[in-house]
Scaffold this motif. Sequence first.
Motif, PDB file in Angstrom:
ATOM      1  N   ASP A  74      17.812   6.882  33.113  1.00 40.85           N
ATOM      2  CA  ASP A  74      17.670   7.320  34.507  1.00 40.85           C
ATOM      3  C   ASP A  74      16.288   6.978  35.059  1.00 40.85           C
ATOM      4  O   ASP A  74      16.148   6.529  36.197  1.00 40.85           O
ATOM      5  N   PHE A  75      15.278   7.192  34.236  1.00 47.20           N
ATOM      6  CA  PHE A  75      13.892   6.970  34.637  1.00 47.20           C
ATOM      7  C   PHE A  75      13.664   5.507  35.019  1.00 47.20           C
ATOM      8  O   PHE A  75      13.214   5.195  36.121  1.00 47.20           O
ATOM      9  N   TYR A  76      14.010   4.604  34.118  1.00 44.81           N
ATOM     10  CA  TYR A  76      13.744   3.191  34.385  1.00 44.81           C
ATOM     11  C   TYR A  76      14.745   2.570  35.345  1.00 44.81           C
ATOM     12  O   TYR A  76      14.405   1.620  36.056  1.00 44.81           O
ATOM     13  N   SER A  77      15.942   3.108  35.428  1.00 42.18           N
ATOM     14  CA  SER A  77      16.887   2.617  36.442  1.00 42.18           C
ATOM     15  C   SER A  77      16.315   2.814  37.833  1.00 42.18           C
ATOM     16  O   SER A  77      16.384   1.923  38.682  1.00 42.18           O
ATOM     17  N   ARG A  78      15.739   3.986  38.058  1.00 46.62           N
ATOM     18  CA  ARG A  78      15.148   4.254  39.368  1.00 46.62           C
ATOM     19  C   ARG A  78      13.942   3.341  39.618  1.00 46.62           C
ATOM     20  O   ARG A  78      13.815   2.742  40.674  1.00 46.62           O
ATOM     21  N   LEU A  79      13.054   3.258  38.653  1.00 45.03           N
ATOM     22  CA  LEU A  79      11.841   2.458  38.841  1.00 45.03           C
ATOM     23  C   LEU A  79      12.150   0.977  39.041  1.00 45.03           C
ATOM     24  O   LEU A  79      11.528   0.311  39.867  1.00 45.03           O
ATOM     25  N   LEU A  80      13.096   0.473  38.280  1.00 42.17           N
ATOM     26  CA  LEU A  80      13.421  -0.954  38.361  1.00 42.17           C
ATOM     27  C   LEU A  80      14.250  -1.301  39.593  1.00 42.17           C
ATOM     28  O   LEU A  80      14.338  -2.469  39.970  1.00 42.17           O
ATOM     29  N   ALA A  81      14.818  -0.309  40.245  1.00 43.00           N
ATOM     30  CA  ALA A  81      15.622  -0.545  41.448  1.00 43.00           C
ATOM     31  C   ALA A  81      14.756  -0.749  42.684  1.00 43.00           C
ATOM     32  O   ALA A  81      15.263  -1.156  43.731  1.00 43.00           O
ATOM     33  N   HIS A  82      13.471  -0.489  42.581  1.00 40.56           N
ATOM     34  CA  HIS A  82      12.577  -0.609  43.723  1.00 40.56           C
ATOM     35  C   HIS A  82      11.531  -1.689  43.471  1.00 40.56           C
ATOM     36  O   HIS A  82      10.827  -1.668  42.464  1.00 40.56           O
ATOM     37  N   GLU A  83      11.435  -2.595  44.397  1.00 42.45           N
ATOM     38  CA  GLU A  83      10.555  -3.751  44.259  1.00 42.45           C
ATOM     39  C   GLU A  83       9.108  -3.358  43.942  1.00 42.45           C
ATOM     40  O   GLU A  83       8.467  -3.963  43.078  1.00 42.45           O
ATOM     41  N   HIS A  88      10.764   2.177  26.964  1.00 45.12           N
ATOM     42  CA  HIS A  88      11.741   3.248  26.754  1.00 45.12           C
ATOM     43  C   HIS A  88      11.290   4.167  25.616  1.00 45.12           C
ATOM     44  O   HIS A  88      11.375   5.397  25.738  1.00 45.12           O
ATOM     45  N   ALA A  89      10.803   3.573  24.541  1.00 43.58           N
ATOM     46  CA  ALA A  89      10.355   4.380  23.397  1.00 43.58           C
ATOM     47  C   ALA A  89       9.161   5.246  23.781  1.00 43.58           C
ATOM     48  O   ALA A  89       9.081   6.419  23.376  1.00 43.58           O
ATOM     49  N   MET A  90       8.251   4.702  24.590  1.00 44.82           N
ATOM     50  CA  MET A  90       7.069   5.467  24.993  1.00 44.82           C
ATOM     51  C   MET A  90       7.444   6.660  25.861  1.00 44.82           C
ATOM     52  O   MET A  90       6.948   7.770  25.639  1.00 44.82           O
ATOM     53  N   ILE A  91       8.317   6.448  26.841  1.00 44.51           N
ATOM     54  CA  ILE A  91       8.678   7.561  27.723  1.00 44.51           C
ATOM     55  C   ILE A  91       9.520   8.590  26.956  1.00 44.51           C
ATOM     56  O   ILE A  91       9.417   9.793  27.185  1.00 44.51           O
ATOM     57  N   ALA A  92      10.344   8.107  26.018  1.00 46.01           N
ATOM     58  CA  ALA A  92      11.136   9.025  25.193  1.00 46.01           C
ATOM     59  C   ALA A  92      10.216   9.908  24.350  1.00 46.01           C
ATOM     60  O   ALA A  92      10.401  11.132  24.281  1.00 46.01           O
ATOM     61  N   ASP A  93       9.211   9.299  23.727  1.00 46.20           N
ATOM     62  CA  ASP A  93       8.263  10.075  22.920  1.00 46.20           C
ATOM     63  C   ASP A  93       7.515  11.084  23.790  1.00 46.20           C
ATOM     64  O   ASP A  93       7.301  12.228  23.383  1.00 46.20           O
ATOM     65  N   TRP A  94       7.108  10.638  24.979  1.00 44.36           N
ATOM     66  CA  TRP A  94       6.395  11.535  25.900  1.00 44.36           C
ATOM     67  C   TRP A  94       7.280  12.740  26.240  1.00 44.36           C
ATOM     68  O   TRP A  94       6.831  13.881  26.215  1.00 44.36           O
TER      69      TRP A  94
END
Length: 186
Positions: A52-61, A76-82
Amino acid sequence: METRSERKSWTVQKEDIHAELAEMMELTPEEKTLLSELEGGAEKQAEALTEDFYSRLLAHENTAEYFEGEDMSERHAMIADWFVDLFSGEYGQEYVAQRLKIGHVHVQIGLPVRYPLSMIDVIMQHGRTVAEQSASPDAAEEAFQKVLSLDIAVFNQAYEDRQLKHLANLVGGERLARRLLTGVGD
């Protein structure tokens, strides 16, 4: 209304930030335990969060450009660990230092603070999902909100540190920089 030229809060720096924020958040030992009991649930939820996190970020230029040429599996691994660390139950100086480091990386790459802050609802939604697994879901959600607030405060501190450092270098000192930022003397 009288304007102060000096504020006690201006003297709080580095390790002292943790003590100040820990006191303000009023995170109890029971809340820390409650969250640590949910760490396994956070690990299971982490993949959905990162999607969900990266889908949103990557959807915006304007946010996608920060990921050009990046290894997204590493991101993905970094945000998951966070995310999982939000449920660690350990929120001491080492935790705050790591969060400041993350914030400083965001500052160094030139990421406007509005972008990470605009993602808080995604984190909150997934944190709520994890909290619902608790025997005390309302208390777990409240504890999660406190920890997330701590992270937001520390993250913003990284941006403030950088801006203040640059302005202090320009004007010759931190006190003068703070006075300029607050408009004292205007």
